[in-house]
Design a protein around this motif. Structure first.
Motif: not given
Length: 439
Positions: A352-364, A171-176
C-alpha cells in the motif's frame, strides 16, 4: 424569429460544449504537465521530429494554457471572432492528426485528457469531428454569443487566464500534481491493482497459417503446430481481455533477481527513492535525502533507490552525491508513472502506497516520524506536496480543501472584481448616454 432563436440556442450550446471540453482538457494537462510532456515527446518521436524533443515541456505548458484560455474565453464570450477563429484553427489541426492516429495507431491513446480520462484513438477522432462541426458553427455565428464582459475588459481576461494556467503548470511541475490520476496514487494497494477477477474477459486470438497458397485462421487450440505443411503468417486479436491497472511490478537487484514482490510484502515501511533517470535527476536536495536514508536505517526500515539508469549512471550518481544506499533497477515507464518527480520519495507498506513527496518537498524527520507512526497504527495517510505532517484523514481533507480554495480563489476573485468594475462602469456609461440622449 424562430430561425434566429434556433441559431442562438445552437450557438450557445456549441459554445458551452466546446468551451467546457477545452477547459477540461487544458486543466488536466496543467495538473500533470510532466505526463503531458511525456506524451508530447512520444508524439514527436513517432512523427520523426526527434530534433525537437527538447521542446517537450515548452509545448506541454503552452498547450495546456492555450486550450484552457480558448475554452474559458469561449465560455465568457471574449473576443468572439478571434477566439472562435483560433479554436477553429486548433480543431482543423487536431482532427486530421487524430485521424492519422486512429488509422495507423502509432500511440496507444491521444492523451487529450491526460490520465484523467483515457479514450481510444477512434473515440478521440469522433469527438473531434463533433467539436469541429460545433466550432465551424461558432465561427459563422460568433456574434450570436452572449458576452459576460464588455470589450474594455477583454485585455485583462485573455492574458490573465493564460498566465494563471502557466503558473498552475509550474506549481504542479515543482511539486507533485495536486490530483493524481495514475494507479500509483496514495492509498492504493499495488497487489490489488494487479489482481485479475475470476470472471474477467480473456483475450481471444486468431492465428493465420498458409498452405498451398491458401490462408486459414485457427483458434489457439486448433493451431497446426505439428504439421510442417502449414506456415505461420500472422496473428490478430479479436477480443480484448481484461488488463489490470498494474500489469507487473519488477524491481531487480545487482544480481539481476526480480525482488519486487518480495520487498513489497514486507510488513515494515519501505522507503523508495524513485529516480527514473539519474543522469537528469535533481541533486539540489541530497542532504534531505540522506537524512531520510539515515532515519530509515536508525529505524531498521528498508531504503532503496530505484532507477532505470545503467550501472555507469548509478556510479556517477554515487560519485556526485556520496550515496551509499542500495540500488534497484526497473522500467523507466513504470517509475515515471509511480511519481512525477526525478527523484521522488515513496513510502510503501505491504504493497500500500502510504505517502509520496516531490524532491522539492522531502520531509524532515518529524514528518517522517509522524508518517511512520500513523502507518504502524494502520491510519490512512495522505499525499503531501508541502512536506507538512499530515497524520489524520481529517487534517488531510482540510489541507487539500485549503489548497484548492487558494487556487480557485486566486483565479475567480480577480475575474469577479473585474466583472463588477466592468458592470458598474458600463452602467454609468449607459446612464450618461441616456441623459445626453434625453437632454
Amino acid at each position: 424569429m424562430k430561425k434566429e432563436k434556433i441559431i442562438k440556442i445552437t450557438a450557445e450550446f456549441s459554445r458551452t460544449l466546446v468551451g467546457a471540453v477545452f477547459v477540461f482538457s487544458g486543466l488536466v494537462k496543467a495538473i500533470d504537465p510532466t505526463g503531458n510532456a511525456i506524451k508530447i515527446k512520444e508524439y514527436l518521436s513517432v512523427l520523426g521530429l526527434e530534433h525537437f524533443l527538447w521542446t517537450d515541456y515548452i509545448l506541454a505548458f503552452g498547450q495546456a494554457a492555450l486550450e484552457f484560455t480558448l475554452g474559458f474565453c469561449l465560455l465568457m464570450g471574449v473576443y468572439r471572432k478571434l477566439i472562435t477563429f483560433c479554436t477553429l484553427l486548433v480543431m482543423c489541426f487536431m482532427t486530421p492528426l487524430t485521424l492519422y492516429l486512429a488509422l495507423f495507431n502509432p500511440v496507444s491513446d491521444c492523451g487529450c485528457f491526460g490520465d484523467a480520462l483515457i479514450i481510444t484513438n477512434w473515440q478521440t477522432f469522433y469527438k473531434n469531428i463533433v467539436l469541429l462541426a460545433c466550432t465551424i458553427f461558432l465561427y459563422i455565428y460568433c456574434r450570436r454569443l452572449t458576452p459576460f464582459y464588455t470589450y474594455k475588459a477583454y485585455w485583462f481576461i485573455v492574458p490573465f487566464s493564460f498566465f494563471f494556467c502557466i503558473a498552475f503548470c509550474l506549481r504542479n511541475y515543482d511539486h507533485l500534481p495536486i490530483l493524481d490520476f495514475r494507479p500509483y496514487k496514495v492509498g492504493n494497494n499495488i497487489f490489488k491493482l494487479m489482481e485479475i477477477p475470476e470472471n474477467a474477459p480473456q483475450a481471444n486470438y486468431r492465428f493465420i497459417y498458409e498452405k498451398d497458397g491458401v490462408k486459414k485462421e485457427f483458434a489457439l487450440e486448433d493451431v497446426p503446430a505439428n504439421d510442417s505443411t502449414w506456415t505461420y503468417v500472422d496473428s490478430k486479436e479479436i477480443g480484448k481481455g481484461f488488463i489490470p491497472k498494474v500489469s507487473s511490478f519488477e524491481l531487480y537487484n545487482e544480481e539481476g533477481e526480480n525482488i519486487g514482490m518480495q520487498i513489497l510484502s514486507q510488513p515494515e515501511p519501505l522507503f523508495l527513492l524513485v529516480a527514473p533517470t539519474l543522469e537528469l535527476a535533481s541533486d539540489q536536495h541530497i542532504e534531505e535525502i540522506n537524512h531520510v536514508c539515515d532515519f530509515a536505517r536508525e529505524k531498521h526500515y528498508p531504503f532503496y533507490c530505484v532507477t532505470a539508469s545503467s550501472q555507469d549512471g548509478i556510479e556517477q550518481w554515487q560519485k556526485n552525491t556520496g550515496a551509499d544506499y542500495p540500488f534497484l533497477t526497473a522500467d523507466d515507464v513504470v517509475l515515471k508513472t509511480m511519481i512525477r518527480s526525478n527523484p521522488g520519495l515513496i513510502v510503501i507498506r505491504e504493497g500500500t502506497i502510504l505517502a509520496k513527496w516531490h524532491h522539492n518537498d522531502i520531509p524532515n524527520e518529524h514528518t517522517l516520524a509522524e508518517t511512520v507512526a500513523a502507518c504502524l497504527d494502520e491510519m490512512p495517510l495522505p499525499e503531501s506536496n508541502s512536506g507538512e505532517a499530515e497524520a489524520t484523514p481529517a487534517k488531510k481533507n482540510r489541507l487539500e480543501g485549503e489548497r484548492w480554495l487558494r487556487i480557485i480563489s486566486g483565479f475567480v476573485l480577480p475575474l469577479l472584481l473585474v466583472w463588477i468594475y466592468d458592470f458598474l462602469r458600463n452602467r454609468r456609461s449607459r446612464k450618461k448616454k441616456n441623459r445626453f440622449t434625453n437632454g
